[in-house]
Every structure is written in C-alpha cells, then in structure tokens.
Scaffold this active site. Structure first.
Site, short mmCIF file in Angstrom:
data_model
loop_
_atom_site.label_atom_id
_atom_site.label_comp_id
_atom_site.label_asym_id
_atom_site.label_seq_id
_atom_site.Cartn_x
_atom_site.Cartn_y
_atom_site.Cartn_z
N LYS A 101 -37.31 20.66 20.28
CA LYS A 101 -35.94 20.69 19.75
C LYS A 101 -35.32 22.08 19.84
CE LYS A 101 -36.94 21.57 14.87
NZ LYS A 101 -36.25 22.85 14.82
N THR A 102 -36.13 23.12 19.67
CA THR A 102 -35.58 24.48 19.75
C THR A 102 -35.04 24.76 21.15
OG1 THR A 102 -37.16 25.24 18.08
CG2 THR A 102 -36.09 26.93 19.43
N ASP A 113 -29.51 22.98 12.79
CA ASP A 113 -30.94 22.71 12.99
C ASP A 113 -31.54 22.18 11.68
OD1 ASP A 113 -33.43 22.62 14.16
OD2 ASP A 113 -33.82 24.77 14.00
N GLU A 114 -32.60 21.40 11.80
CA GLU A 114 -33.32 20.85 10.63
C GLU A 114 -32.35 20.17 9.66
OE1 GLU A 114 -36.38 20.71 10.84
OE2 GLU A 114 -37.26 22.52 11.71
N GLN A 128 -39.68 14.01 9.06
CA GLN A 128 -40.21 15.28 8.56
C GLN A 128 -39.36 15.83 7.42
OE1 GLN A 128 -41.99 18.01 11.62
NE2 GLN A 128 -40.95 16.67 13.06
N ARG A 131 -49.34 18.57 12.97
CA ARG A 131 -49.54 20.02 13.21
C ARG A 131 -50.68 20.25 14.20
NH1 ARG A 131 -45.13 21.00 12.77
NH2 ARG A 131 -44.97 18.75 12.53
#
Length: 761
Positions: free
Chosen positions: A33-34, A225-226, A256, A614
């Site tokens: 996504k970044t 973002d987020e 998330q 993770r």
C-alpha cells in the site's frame, strides 16, 4: 508508460492511475500500500498537478518521511518538499498557526505533551481541593481526550448524561469542571495539547466558513493512509476538506482496524461507499510478505468476522511450513520452549536474532520470556516500552522489597518514601540527607533516631517519617515468617501502592496494575518451585534471583541484532521472518472484556489476524494449560481463535486435536507429523468454546499420586514442568525427595509432599 508504473501489479497500477473522484483502496496485509500511495502522488505530479495542491495524511512521521523520499526519487526532491504531507497533527498544527488569530491563539502557540497535561491537571485538582487519589491525572485526561476526539466541548460534556453518569460511578463527578478549567488554562497560556489540534481545526472550519473554503479550494486531491484508524474528529476534517473537488483517496484495511481504544472507528472505512456515492474501489489482494500457508490461515481466521469488506488475499510466495501450535503446561514452560526453539532455529538456519519476534496481548506477558532469554543468554529488546523490570511500577515495588530486606538501601528509600504520597516532600528529604551526611549515618538511621540528630523538622513531619519507618519495620519483622509471595502481596497492599494504581482508570493505569499482578505471579511461581524443592522461599531469596535478571549487560546499546518482544498493537506495520504469538488463551486473547460483545470480539479477531500476518516464513502459536493469576495457578483454555483456523494450515501432535466450536474432530481432519515440533511432552486437551461471563478462578485438580507411590523409574507428570522420569527417591516419609528429569524443564529435586506428581501409565 512511466517506468515506475512498470513496478506495479495490475491492481496496484489501477489504483495509481485512476486519480479523479473518490477512491477506496483496500490494501490487504503485505500488499504494497505504501508503494501505491507513493506512486499515486508521483503520478499526479507527473500529470502537472502542483505539489501544494495535494494533501497527504499519515499516522506516523516515519511513514511520511519514507513516502517523501520515494516520491522525490521519482519526481525530484524539490517537488516532494512542497507537498502538504505529514501526520494529521503536524498538518493541522500548520493550518492552525496560519489561522490562529481566528481562534484567539498566538501563531507561536506551544503544544503540551502528556507530561505537561498531567501536571496541569494535578494543579487544577489541587486548586479545586479535590481528592487526588480519586482524580488521577491519567484517568481524568483519558476522559477529556475521549470527549475531544468526539468533538465534545466542556459545555457539551457537562450536559452529556452518559459521560457525567460514568464519571460519578468512577467517583470523579467533577471531571466536567476540570475539563473546563483545563481548557481555560491552556487558552490563557497560549498552548494546545495533541487532541486540541484536531478539535480546534474542526472548530475553525465550523465557525469560519471562509477559512474552510480557502483550504477546500487549495487541495485538489486529498489522500489518507490507514483510514481504518481514523477517529470521528479526523473523519470530519477529511470529509470537509474533500467536499468541493471530491478527489479523495483513502487507503486502509478494515481487517486491521485494532485501535478502537484510541477512538478509531472502523465504520469510517466500512461506510465510505455511503459517504462518497460513485466511488471506485480497488482491492490490493496479493500479499508479497508471507508464505501461502500463513496467508491462507489468516484468511480463514478473518472470515469469521461479519463486519468487513470482502477480499481474497493470496500469495505467490512459496507454500511454506504450516503454523505450529505449541501447548505448554504453564506460562513458564511456554517461555522455556519458545526460547529453545529460537536458539535451535537460529543455529540450524543461520538466522539473525532480529529475524525473531514474540508478540503478546498484554505487556505483562513479557516477563517469562525476558527471564528465559536471560537464562539462555539471548539478546532481546522490548519494542515500544521498557523492559518489564524497568517499568516504574515494578521498580517501585522492588524498591519496597529492597528496603524491607535492607533498610540501609538509600536509593530504594528515596524512591518510595513519598510514594504513594504521604506528605514527605523535597524539602524534608533535603534535610534528612543533610542530617545523615553530617552525622555519618544512613537516612534510615536518622529517621529511626530523630531525637539524637538535628534535622530541623517539625513535629508533624517527624510523625509521618516515624509512620513510614514503622511500616517498613513491620514488613521486615514478617520476613522470616512469610514466603516471598505472601510478603510481596502484603507489601503491595499495605504500602498503598496497589490502591494508588487502582485510582487510575485509564488504559495505561490498568496496564500498570496488570504488570504488578504479573510480578506477583512470578514470585508465586518462584515460591512454589522452591517449596517443592525443599528450599528457602523468603523475599531475600527472590531478590537474589531477580537481581541477576535486572543487572545491565555490556552489550552495545546500538546493536540491533536482538529478538523483539512487543504487543500485537505495536507490531502493526512491521514484519519478521519468524513470529511467535504467545498466550493465545480464552480470557487473555480474546480478552475477557471482549467476550460479551460481538463488536469487541471482532476487533480481537482482527488483532489476531494482524499478529499472524506479521510473519514472513514461520508462524508459531502457543498457549499454556495454566498460568498464575492473582497468586493462584489457574487452568487456561486454548483460544477459540485457534479453532477457527482451517486445520490443514496447522501442525500439531496427533493427540492434540483442535476443533471448531465442538469437542469432536472434523471427519476430514488428518493430523500432521509432529516431526520438528516443539515439546514432545504435549498431552491431550480438548477445547471448550462456550462463552463465559467471567474468568474462572478454579485451581487445577491434577490428580496427583500420594508420595509413597513415587519410586525410581516411574514416568510422572508435574502440573508446571510436564512429563519426566524419576531417577531416584530418598529420605523418610515426611521429607521424601525425588530427583526427576523433565523433558523440557531439566533435572529437579522435589519434596514429594508438595510436588503433587501424577504417575503416568
């Protein structure tokens, strides 16, 4: 086609080039996504959009810096530097400085951190002559912060029946007045706290439409973002700024969303389609981080949530090994087994320590792993927090222990003589130190013999000092008669420390209580272990052992090659080759507070999903059959979340059958080989998923044999150490001792009348 677009997969590319109108980018774990956000901004700049007309909001300065560097590499650092890119707080502080005159603040207003805010609350509570035991700064500020994030001002707070009722129930009925005074003091001083930056931006845009229009005109494109982590205050600012051009792109993953305790609202991302009709949705579903088994297992977990945006996350990486499920007899054995696995895996595969991470639900769980690592001499670091034994509340209680054992310990005395507060202030301490130095005595000696030393202290102060001395003397007198645990629990209570901590109702305050309970659990385990071995178990012995654990080592503090210990909340956004998710038990994960609420339970499941994703190569899930809680050894049940994982992605011993919401295995279940699994001592356990209203406080009924039945050569089982073989038995009827070699805990000599060994047939 621009070269940077060639680096993207089809879904990523579509999300980058479709820049007009509202866009929702659902980015699965490890899906890049970044990169999408970065290249979307770069693409806008390539199209000729001026940098200052792009607003990009992130949650961390690290993310903003990384994105600016990547964008600069594509379109040049000059263009990147002009972007309005940064955290919510930094961007809105910038706007507030430009527009400060509208709200009556100086443009040079300063920003309070949490310490500043707590000090201000303390002074207000003192001026109002309120009970500072009830009105803890942390608890008060937690309530004020919650109100600000919901855009509730002091006047509205006072009229809010739900909030004021909750304050009364918490014995803090004057929070609304403290809030009002707090805001007045901040305004008078020309300061804002972090929550004010969001609240005041909303007020600015609400009360000054010309200012809002100015920024609506300026920002042609808004990116967030987020987005699943935004609160109501942030949501409203974003919605207002994007209202004119409607070119808003939010990136996030509803799976998330794990920060509701900070005010985050998952509804913001779930309801995007309602807020922005005609939106486009882009799903980034390829996970580049994890193996296929890990991704598929994570999918099977999150599929149990009702409130989500459907997506099909997949991986083209290698299939990878199944997720290993580890059962331990106790939390201590859990630490021992995982430590051994890390040691062996690192040696066998030549990996670095930094490739390993242990994730837990609460900070207090770090203790057993820290102790196990120190005994094995493995380097570790606590991410986002202090080492367990360096946390303030732990150091405070240990200082009481040290002072009980050795009243001449002046550093311990200085630390706790006025904690909890007992009216012995800085001036008094200065006089005591001077008197001790002048008479060549310890501070303790001066306190115990104030008549023989010139202290310059008045009668009231001397009375307080004598009361403190009497308290410590009482603890010292109990030292020979009480076990380490009994005296530790007495000190925690009688010192006032636990009462003081219970006064803080914030999340941080509850965490400190959990840490104290975890320390007491460790002392209880120490006491029971030593008692079984027929050894002394007083507080002196415990301090001797724990002092070895708290000594500073000589490692280079800049060395990053260490095992990481962290909460799952802290792990979001990170990745490791090997991940251990520990303490996956009912009442712990999911937490006891969540089991009565479907909404809260779904967030706990999202947290579990975050933990599993993770891992890049290897994931291990562990639970303990028992752990100490409130000084008692309590039976623990494996978490329902383990049973929700599709069994074909798990590895466990054949005798450990995990089922989903029943006590019979599915007909198609085939257990995987236990080759290479941890802990051959694992025994059969069934899972019971019936939701419980309260945590069971039931001691284990282990079915131990009488001591006269234990003979050399027998295979036995211990409720904490697991399976082992009796090498020999010696002594008379009341003091019979057995030497047992346990498969995981090594050789121990146990006093049979306390050991409660079960004979295995």
């Amino acid at each position: 086609m621009q070269s940077y677009l060639e680096e993207l997969n089809e879904a990523q590319r579509e999300a980058v080039v479709q820049t007009d109108g509202p866009s929702l980018v659902i980015a699965g774990a490890g899906s890049g996504k970044t990169r999408v956000l970065t290249y979307r901004i770069a693409h806008l700049l390539e199209k000729g959009v001026k940098p200052y007309r792009i607003l990009s909001l992130t949650f961390t300065n690290k993310a903003a810096k990384e994105m600016k560097e990547r964008i600069g590499a594509v379109v040049g650092q000059n263009n990147a530097s002009i972007l309005w890119m940064g955290t919510f707080h930094s961007i809105f502080a910038r706007i507030l400085r430009f527009e400060s005159k509208h709200l009556g603040y100086p443009s040079s207003f300063t920003i309070y951190d949490s310490s500043d805010s707590k000090n201000l609350v303390k002074s207000i509570v003192k001026k109002m002559k309120l009970n500072d035991k009830a009105y803890k700064p942390g608890g008060v500020l937690s309530r004020i912060s919650s109100a600000k994030n919901d855009l509730i001002t002091p006047v509205a707070y006072a009229r809010d029946a739900n909030r004021t009722s909750a304050d009364k129930a918490a014995q803090m009925p004057m929070v609304h007045e403290i809030y009002a005074r707090y805001m007045r003091e901040c305004y008078k001083s020309g300061v804002m706290d972090f929550d004010d930056l969001l609240l005041n931006t909303n007020i600015l845009f609400r009360d000054f439409p010309d200012v809002l229009k100015k920024y609506q005109d300026q920002f042609d494109y808004v990116m967030v973002d987020e987005y699943q982590d935004t609160n109501f205050s942030q949501y409203l600012i974003i919605k207002k700024l994007a209202e004119k051009h409607n070119n808003i792109c939010v990136v996030g993953d509803d799976a998330q969303s794990i920060y509701s305790f900070r005010g985050a609202k998952i509804e913001n991302i779930l309801n995007f389609r309602n807020d922005y009709p005609g939106y486009q949705i882009f799903k980034l579903e390829q996970n580049y981080r994890s193996s296929q088994n890990i991704v598929n297992a994570a999918n099977s977990i999150i599929a149990n949530n009702q409130g989500q945006i459907q997506k099909n996350v997949f991986s083209d990486n290698e299939v990878g090994s199944p997720i290993k499920v580890l059962k331990a007899y106790s939390d201590v054995e859990e630490g021992f087994l995982i430590t051994n696995d890390i040691f062996e895996r690192r040696m066998r595969q030549q990996q670095d320590y930094k490739d390993f991470a242990i994730l837990y639900r609460t900070n207090a769980q770090s203790r057993v792993f820290e102790e196990a690592f120190r005994k094995k001499n493995l380097p570790y670091k606590i991410y986002g927090g202090l080492s367990f034994y360096q946390r303030k509340e732990i150091k405070d209680l240990l200082a009481y222990f040290r002072l009980t054992v050795n009243p001449a310990d002046q550093e311990a005395l200085k630390r706790v003589i006025n904690y909890p507060a007992r009216g012995i202030g800085k001036t008094t301490m200065e006089k005591l130190v001077l008197a001790a130095d002048t008479s060549n005595q310890t501070i303790w000696q001066v306190i115990c013999n104030t008549s023989g030393v010139q202290t310059g202290l008045n009668a009231g102060t001397l009375k307080k000092l004598h009361a403190f001395a009497a308290l410590i003397s009482r603890f010292a007198a109990q030292l020979p008669q009480m076990t380490a645990y009994e005296l530790a629990a007495e000190i925690a209570s009688a010192s006032g420390l636990m009462h003081d901590l219970h006064g803080d109702k914030s999340i941080e305050g509850q965490g400190r209580i959990d840490n104290i309970n975890e320390l007491l659990n460790g002392i209880k385990d120490f006491s029971d272990s030593k008692k079984e071995e027929g050894l002394s178990v007083n507080l002196v012995n415990f301090l001797e052992e724990v002092s070895l654990l708290t000594d500073q080592d000589n490692e280079n503090p800049d060395d990053i090659d260490k095992i990481t210990l962290m909460t799952i909340h802290s792990a979001k956004g990170l990745e490791f080759k090997n991940v251990y998710i520990v303490g996956v038990e009912e009442g712990l994960f999911p937490s006891l507070q969540s089991v009565d609420s479907e909404k809260a339970l779904e967030e706990e499941r999202r947290l579990f999903y975050v933990a599993v994703t993770r891992a890049e190569n290897v994931a291990t899930i562990s639970f303990a059959r028992s752990r100490y809680k409130y000084g008692e050894l309590i039976h623990s049940r494996p978490s329902r979340f383990i049973g929700e994982i599709d069994q074909k992605y798990l590895e466990m011993n054949a005798e450990d059958v995990f089922i989903k919401k029943s006590n019979t295995p599915p007909s198609n279940f085939k257990s995987r080989s236990s080759q290479g699994s941890i802990g051959s001592s694992q025994a059969r356990i069934k899972m019971n998923y019936s939701a419980e209203k309260s945590e069971p406080k039931v001691k284990l009924n282990f079915g131990a044999a009488s001591s006269d039945k234990i003979t050399a050569g027998l295979m036995v089982e211990h409720e904490r150490f697991g399976k082992g073989k009796v090498l020999n038995v010696e002594g008379n009827d009341t003091n019979r001792k057995a030497t047992v070699v346990f498969e995981n805990a090594g050789q121990k000599q146990l006093l049979l009348k306390f050991a409660k060994l079960k004979i295995l047939t």
